[in-house]
Scaffold this active site. Structure first.
Site, PDB file in Angstrom:
ATOM      1  N   GLY A  13       0.822  -1.203   0.000  1.00  0.00           N
ATOM      2  CA  GLY A  13       0.000   0.000   0.000  1.00  0.00           C
ATOM      3  C   GLY A  13       0.855   1.251   0.000  1.00  0.00           C
ATOM      4  N   VAL A  65      -2.729  -8.033  -1.663  1.00  0.00           N
ATOM      5  CA  VAL A  65      -2.164  -8.639  -0.465  1.00  0.00           C
ATOM      6  C   VAL A  65      -3.073  -9.710   0.135  1.00  0.00           C
ATOM      7  CG1 VAL A  65      -0.783  -6.611   0.112  1.00  0.00           C
ATOM      8  CG2 VAL A  65      -3.093  -6.840   1.064  1.00  0.00           C
ATOM      9  N   TYR A 156     -13.266  -2.543  11.340  1.00  0.00           N
ATOM     10  CA  TYR A 156     -11.929  -1.979  11.193  1.00  0.00           C
ATOM     11  C   TYR A 156     -11.141  -2.115  12.491  1.00  0.00           C
ATOM     12  CZ  TYR A 156      -8.277   1.462  10.123  1.00  0.00           C
ATOM     13  OH  TYR A 156      -7.078   2.094   9.915  1.00  0.00           O
ATOM     14  N   ILE A 189      -4.185  11.040  11.524  1.00  0.00           N
ATOM     15  CA  ILE A 189      -3.133  11.451  10.594  1.00  0.00           C
ATOM     16  C   ILE A 189      -3.736  12.144   9.373  1.00  0.00           C
ATOM     17  CG2 ILE A 189      -1.137  10.696   9.251  1.00  0.00           C
ATOM     18  CD1 ILE A 189      -0.877  10.212  12.284  1.00  0.00           C
TER      19      ILE A 189
END
Length: 248
Positions: A13, A65, A156, A189
């Site tokens: 990623g 992945v 998540y 972030i």
């Protein structure tokens, strides 16, 4: 300090956001960087340009992945072309956010397949190579949500908590072979995903962060660089929080 000269690093990623910042940080330290991407080749090519501008070499590698066979073949090919693989950064991840009562089976399956399965399959393929050389660094990207939970992110959060458990287990399994496995848990972030959030949500997240600001991708990349370095050689199974004090 933190020289990665002669090292080969794979960042999953790695085409944008935190992954891109990690690629650039590793390149500045001297590593050759392999940039994995799932679909956006143009973004991966932009990251490759930044890696070269940072003074290092690199390449891009497209694979999913979550596909165990594709991962195994891709990592074998990467190691063969580059005469080894020293650093793996499991950064690839997705977030399909829903309240519990609205979660669909396919959302659970895909999130777990990418976030947990992706880290597991990539680690399996990479560690097999690393243990032969008795040297390796695996750094997994989890999240503050994996430690503290968050409304609307049950799947998540579960996947990112799983990353922490995976990290601790692999650290115990492969320490004797010279492979360290650590985890970084970013907080709020500044990325494309967070930029698109409503201002009220961003303001609340900043208010909950004692340092009073959003983190930058480079803040996370610096932590990854340290864990990838020889200076972190006696650290394994650790979860390094990069969250501005959001969770202490």
């Amino acid at each position: 300090m933190f020289s990665l000269d002669g090292k080969v690093a794979l960042v999953t990623g790695g085409s944008r956001g935190i992954g891109r910042a990690i690629c650039v940080a590793l390149a500045k330290a001297g590593a050759k960087v392999v940039i994995n991407y799932a679909g956006n080749e143009a973004a991966a090519a932009e990251t490759l340009d930044l890696v070269r501008q940072a003074g290092s070499d690199g390449e891009i590698a497209r694979f999913d992945v979550a596909d165990a066979d594709a991962v195994d073949q891709a990592i074998q090919d990467i190691a063969k072309r580059n005469e080894g693989l020293h650093i793996l950064v499991n950064n690839a991840g997705i977030s399909l956010d829903q309240l519990l009562i609205r979660i669909k089976p396919e959302e659970l399956e895909r999130t777990m397949a990418v976030n947990v399965g992706g880290a597991l399959w990539c680690s399996k393929a990479a560690i097999r190579l690393m243990m032969r050389k008795r040297y390796g660094r695996v750094i997994n990207l989890s999240s503050v949500v994996g430690e503290g939970g968050n409304k609307g992110q049950a799947v998540y959060a579960a996947s990112k908590a799983g990353i922490i458990g995976l990290t601790k287990t692999l650290a115990k399994e492969y320490a004797s072979r010279g492979v360290t496995v650590n985890c970084v848990t970013p907080g709020f972030i500044e990325t494309d995903m967070t930029t698109a959030l409503p201002e009220s949500v961003k303001e609340q997240a900043i208010a909950e962060t004692p340092l009073g600001r959003m983190g930058a991708p480079e803040d996370v990349a610096a932590a990854v660089l340290f864990l990838a370095s020889d200076e972190a050689g006696f650290i394994t199974g650790h979860t390094l929080r990069v969250n501005g004090g959001m969770l202490i």
